[in-house]
Design a protein around this motif. Sequence first.
Motif, PDB file in Angstrom:
ATOM      1  N   ALA A 187       7.431  -4.953  12.210  1.00 18.09           N
ATOM      2  CA  ALA A 187       6.556  -4.818  13.371  1.00 18.09           C
ATOM      3  C   ALA A 187       5.077  -4.942  12.998  1.00 18.09           C
ATOM      4  O   ALA A 187       4.204  -4.707  13.828  1.00 18.09           O
ATOM      5  CB  ALA A 187       6.809  -3.481  14.059  1.00 18.09           C
ATOM      6  N   LYS A 188       4.821  -5.307  11.757  1.00 15.48           N
ATOM      7  CA  LYS A 188       3.468  -5.552  11.251  1.00 15.48           C
ATOM      8  C   LYS A 188       2.582  -4.306  11.263  1.00 15.48           C
ATOM      9  O   LYS A 188       1.366  -4.373  11.469  1.00 15.48           O
ATOM     10  CB  LYS A 188       2.817  -6.710  11.995  1.00 15.48           C
ATOM     11  CG  LYS A 188       3.573  -8.026  11.798  1.00 15.48           C
ATOM     12  CD  LYS A 188       2.894  -9.180  12.499  1.00 15.48           C
ATOM     13  CE  LYS A 188       3.575 -10.494  12.142  1.00 15.48           C
ATOM     14  NZ  LYS A 188       4.980 -10.572  12.555  1.00 15.48           N
ATOM     15  N   VAL A 189       3.206  -3.165  11.016  1.00 15.86           N
ATOM     16  CA  VAL A 189       2.443  -1.934  10.828  1.00 15.86           C
ATOM     17  C   VAL A 189       1.740  -2.005   9.475  1.00 15.86           C
ATOM     18  O   VAL A 189       2.352  -2.396   8.476  1.00 15.86           O
ATOM     19  CB  VAL A 189       3.393  -0.711  10.878  1.00 15.86           C
ATOM     20  CG1 VAL A 189       2.711   0.531  10.319  1.00 15.86           C
ATOM     21  CG2 VAL A 189       3.866  -0.466  12.301  1.00 15.86           C
ATOM     22  N   PRO A 190       0.473  -1.638   9.378  1.00 11.94           N
ATOM     23  CA  PRO A 190      -0.216  -1.658   8.075  1.00 11.94           C
ATOM     24  C   PRO A 190       0.310  -0.565   7.148  1.00 11.94           C
ATOM     25  O   PRO A 190       0.683   0.519   7.591  1.00 11.94           O
ATOM     26  CB  PRO A 190      -1.684  -1.424   8.429  1.00 11.94           C
ATOM     27  CG  PRO A 190      -1.656  -0.759   9.766  1.00 11.94           C
ATOM     28  CD  PRO A 190      -0.445  -1.275  10.474  1.00 11.94           C
ATOM     29  N   TYR A 191       0.311  -0.857   5.862  1.00  9.36           N
ATOM     30  CA  TYR A 191       0.819   0.081   4.870  1.00  9.36           C
ATOM     31  C   TYR A 191       0.195  -0.226   3.519  1.00  9.36           C
ATOM     32  O   TYR A 191      -0.443  -1.262   3.327  1.00  9.36           O
ATOM     33  CB  TYR A 191       2.349   0.006   4.765  1.00  9.36           C
ATOM     34  CG  TYR A 191       2.888  -1.366   4.387  1.00  9.36           C
ATOM     35  CD1 TYR A 191       2.985  -1.762   3.053  1.00  9.36           C
ATOM     36  CD2 TYR A 191       3.290  -2.282   5.369  1.00  9.36           C
ATOM     37  CE1 TYR A 191       3.471  -3.003   2.696  1.00  9.36           C
ATOM     38  CE2 TYR A 191       3.767  -3.533   5.018  1.00  9.36           C
ATOM     39  CZ  TYR A 191       3.865  -3.888   3.694  1.00  9.36           C
ATOM     40  OH  TYR A 191       4.338  -5.141   3.351  1.00  9.36           O
ATOM     41  N   PHE A 192       0.394   0.685   2.563  1.00  6.09           N
ATOM     42  CA  PHE A 192       0.055   0.391   1.174  1.00  6.09           C
ATOM     43  C   PHE A 192       1.272   0.673   0.324  1.00  6.09           C
ATOM     44  O   PHE A 192       2.209   1.346   0.750  1.00  6.09           O
ATOM     45  CB  PHE A 192      -1.175   1.188   0.697  1.00  6.09           C
ATOM     46  CG  PHE A 192      -1.007   2.679   0.700  1.00  6.09           C
ATOM     47  CD1 PHE A 192      -0.541   3.352  -0.419  1.00  6.09           C
ATOM     48  CD2 PHE A 192      -1.337   3.420   1.833  1.00  6.09           C
ATOM     49  CE1 PHE A 192      -0.402   4.734  -0.420  1.00  6.09           C
ATOM     50  CE2 PHE A 192      -1.208   4.806   1.836  1.00  6.09           C
ATOM     51  CZ  PHE A 192      -0.728   5.463   0.714  1.00  6.09           C
ATOM     52  N   ILE A 193       1.279   0.119  -0.883  1.00  6.32           N
ATOM     53  CA  ILE A 193       2.430   0.229  -1.777  1.00  6.32           C
ATOM     54  C   ILE A 193       2.129   1.215  -2.901  1.00  6.32           C
ATOM     55  O   ILE A 193       1.069   1.176  -3.516  1.00  6.32           O
ATOM     56  CB  ILE A 193       2.783  -1.138  -2.399  1.00  6.32           C
ATOM     57  CG1 ILE A 193       3.156  -2.145  -1.305  1.00  6.32           C
ATOM     58  CG2 ILE A 193       3.918  -1.002  -3.413  1.00  6.32           C
ATOM     59  CD1 ILE A 193       4.500  -1.902  -0.661  1.00  6.32           C
ATOM     60  N   VAL A 329      15.366   5.111  -5.202  1.00 10.17           N
ATOM     61  CA  VAL A 329      14.007   4.556  -5.241  1.00 10.17           C
ATOM     62  C   VAL A 329      13.076   5.572  -4.589  1.00 10.17           C
ATOM     63  O   VAL A 329      13.172   5.836  -3.389  1.00 10.17           O
ATOM     64  CB  VAL A 329      13.935   3.205  -4.508  1.00 10.17           C
ATOM     65  CG1 VAL A 329      12.507   2.650  -4.552  1.00 10.17           C
ATOM     66  CG2 VAL A 329      14.913   2.213  -5.122  1.00 10.17           C
ATOM     67  N   ARG A 330      12.170   6.132  -5.373  1.00  8.16           N
ATOM     68  CA  ARG A 330      11.352   7.244  -4.887  1.00  8.16           C
ATOM     69  C   ARG A 330      10.228   6.824  -3.953  1.00  8.16           C
ATOM     70  O   ARG A 330       9.878   7.546  -3.031  1.00  8.16           O
ATOM     71  CB  ARG A 330      10.775   8.022  -6.076  1.00  8.16           C
ATOM     72  CG  ARG A 330      11.830   8.788  -6.842  1.00  8.16           C
ATOM     73  CD  ARG A 330      11.256   9.536  -8.034  1.00  8.16           C
ATOM     74  NE  ARG A 330      12.279  10.371  -8.651  1.00  8.16           N
ATOM     75  CZ  ARG A 330      13.161   9.933  -9.551  1.00  8.16           C
ATOM     76  NH1 ARG A 330      13.116   8.664  -9.946  1.00  8.16           N
ATOM     77  NH2 ARG A 330      14.064  10.742 -10.050  1.00  8.16           N
ATOM     78  N   GLU A 331       9.609   5.684  -4.213  1.00  7.37           N
ATOM     79  CA  GLU A 331       8.514   5.281  -3.335  1.00  7.37           C
ATOM     80  C   GLU A 331       8.314   3.774  -3.354  1.00  7.37           C
ATOM     81  O   GLU A 331       8.503   3.117  -4.383  1.00  7.37           O
ATOM     82  CB  GLU A 331       7.205   5.986  -3.704  1.00  7.37           C
ATOM     83  CG  GLU A 331       6.540   5.500  -4.963  1.00  7.37           C
ATOM     84  CD  GLU A 331       5.134   6.077  -5.169  1.00  7.37           C
ATOM     85  OE1 GLU A 331       4.518   6.543  -4.200  1.00  7.37           O
ATOM     86  OE2 GLU A 331       4.667   6.039  -6.322  1.00  7.37           O
ATOM     87  N   THR A 332       7.988   3.266  -2.204  1.00 13.51           N
ATOM     88  CA  THR A 332       7.558   1.878  -2.051  1.00 13.51           C
ATOM     89  C   THR A 332       6.398   1.869  -1.048  1.00 13.51           C
ATOM     90  O   THR A 332       5.278   2.147  -1.411  1.00 13.51           O
ATOM     91  CB  THR A 332       8.713   0.974  -1.572  1.00 13.51           C
ATOM     92  OG1 THR A 332       9.314   1.550  -0.389  1.00 13.51           O
ATOM     93  CG2 THR A 332       9.769   0.817  -2.655  1.00 13.51           C
ATOM     94  N   ARG A 333       6.720   1.630   0.214  1.00 13.54           N
ATOM     95  CA  ARG A 333       5.674   1.597   1.241  1.00 13.54           C
ATOM     96  C   ARG A 333       5.280   3.005   1.685  1.00 13.54           C
ATOM     97  O   ARG A 333       6.103   3.895   1.782  1.00 13.54           O
ATOM     98  CB  ARG A 333       6.145   0.830   2.479  1.00 13.54           C
ATOM     99  CG  ARG A 333       6.479  -0.633   2.261  1.00 13.54           C
ATOM    100  CD  ARG A 333       6.794  -1.296   3.597  1.00 13.54           C
ATOM    101  NE  ARG A 333       7.204  -2.684   3.429  1.00 13.54           N
ATOM    102  CZ  ARG A 333       8.470  -3.101   3.383  1.00 13.54           C
ATOM    103  NH1 ARG A 333       9.454  -2.218   3.515  1.00 13.54           N
ATOM    104  NH2 ARG A 333       8.759  -4.367   3.215  1.00 13.54           N
ATOM    105  N   HIS A 334       3.989   3.141   1.968  1.00 13.91           N
ATOM    106  CA  HIS A 334       3.456   4.311   2.675  1.00 13.91           C
ATOM    107  C   HIS A 334       2.727   3.747   3.893  1.00 13.91           C
ATOM    108  O   HIS A 334       1.735   3.039   3.747  1.00 13.91           O
ATOM    109  CB  HIS A 334       2.460   5.094   1.825  1.00 13.91           C
ATOM    110  CG  HIS A 334       3.028   5.608   0.532  1.00 13.91           C
ATOM    111  ND1 HIS A 334       3.755   6.778   0.440  1.00 13.91           N
ATOM    112  CD2 HIS A 334       2.973   5.109  -0.729  1.00 13.91           C
ATOM    113  CE1 HIS A 334       4.109   6.991  -0.815  1.00 13.91           C
ATOM    114  NE2 HIS A 334       3.652   5.995  -1.549  1.00 13.91           N
TER     115      HIS A 334
END
Length: 610
Positions: A187-193, A329-334
Amino acid sequence: MKKWIAVILVMVLAGGAATGYYLYKNDDVVRIDENLPLDTYDVIVVGGEPESVAAAVASARAGAKTLMLVERDGLGGLFTYGELNFLDLGIDKDKKPANAGIFKEWHEMVDKEISFDLDKAEKAFDELVKNEENITLKLETKVEKVELTEDENAIKQIQTKGSDGVMRYKAKRYIDTTAHADFAALAKVPYFIGQEDIGKKETSMSVTLMMHFKNVDWSKVYKVAKDETFGEAVVQPRTAYGFWGVVEAYKPESERTRLRGLNIARVTDGDIYINALQIFGVDGLDEKSKKEAIEIGKKETKHVLKFLRENFPGFENAEIADFPDELYVRETRHIKAEYQLPISDVWEYKDHWDSIAFGSYPVDVQATEPDGEDYIILNPKQYAIPFRSLVPKKIDNLLVASKASGFSSLAAGSARIVPTGMSTAEAAGIASVLSYEKEVNFREMSKDKKLIKNLQKELIAKDAHLYPFKLNYLYEGKWYYPAVKDLYTRGLLFAGYENDLKPQEPFTEEQFVWMVKNGVERTDRELYKKIDWPEISGDQSLTRDKAARYIFEWFIKSDKQHNNPWAAAAKKGYLNGEVFKRVDENRPLLKEEGYSLVSSILKQVEKKNK
């Protein structure tokens, strides 16, 4: 028409700000074939995780016609497919479970233990969903496309592919409960990795392949703990943890793996599951990378078994029972949210007017490379998670309720645990119904104090653990606290399980060099590359004048001789007035003074980098 969108990611630090850019490509506007079969619902929940079950059940019980879209062939996600059956449980300020509601309901169905049987867990998830007539469950169904409204501020409809063929669905509200915000990303929500928000690009915590063994003599495991063969450990009938001595004793076969302290879950049939095998250099969003990591993990598990058979009493006859289908997998996108929960809220035990759940688990940040450190930033008494942290930027009819919610990467070290996630997901389910009944979108709802109060009342009525609170926090009011806040916000300061920064102890040269070096690397990479960083080890105390000489060598680069280099460094802006005044002679620095000094240096580096 193709266009590039730049999402500005701003990380506000105490006394300064670091700004980066996350670029993603917004392809031609997605259009879904209007001739496809269409089903409409009140709420669509995407995902099959424990959080997904909580969101869907809450939504259905609130009266919503709810659709669950699950890629896998069953429910439970990481628990049932990754074989992670060891719960991280938070305790509130009164020593009561921090999370209740639907999580408590499920937990009671699996015997209220820290560890649980996988088949019992899956059955409990199934029962919770199947007992709700308002839920339609679609397994092995993948969301392929998300079409936005013309203003690109809401989801218009979605397209899926599954056993029903290619379908089209619409809903009044959507909830993304996937582990990595996959639906929100569509849905093209902004995030960081990963840890981009603290200046560590392409850096995420290690992943784990759970290890499943049979034929283990549990009575001998008790003796290993009692004798402290591998250091301190706690052993109970269903769980064991500690044994940190294995970290040094075990020599991994793959350079991309290592063992940490053992977290062991014992199930009804006597089999055990161990959460301890870390695998590095894995892209948690790339299927090829994850498959490669699974094969590395399988091979390493055989090596671990050999080590345990030879060195750990009780494992002499142990065998590998099976391998998990998926990695932990502990973290990817926030995702970027209306309120990005900062680590300072966790440190300061902060409550919020729009609190929907509590967190209280230690801020556990796993190593990101084989020779890196696992560290605990702090062990919080309690903090609140606000509704605004579930509301993503840009899309008004979507909530994200998972470990990928709107948390800073450091705060996620605590907030990512499943009990907390199920509590926030339950709130998301109820909020969805309130939102469309009151005809306000989620962004509007996040600013409506009256409606949020109604949400909180609904949660409490359904046995959620929620109440206002106020707590004093670590080093509150101390002259050096602003520096402490700055440094832990940068991920440079760790209070550990005991919440002790030892401010009155000597500040060592090794600590000073490590903190400045890592801080500069995260703040100004070009400057970092230009400095010849010394290799320092040991507990040699840092003196005032030695610190000043380092400052001149690294940042001022002046050949001019100064009678008082400390005063000269202050004049150049590399130490604040308070620490300058307190350290008025050449003597060893205390940690409280060292923290203040390092914070001043990094703020000046930031200032010059703007």
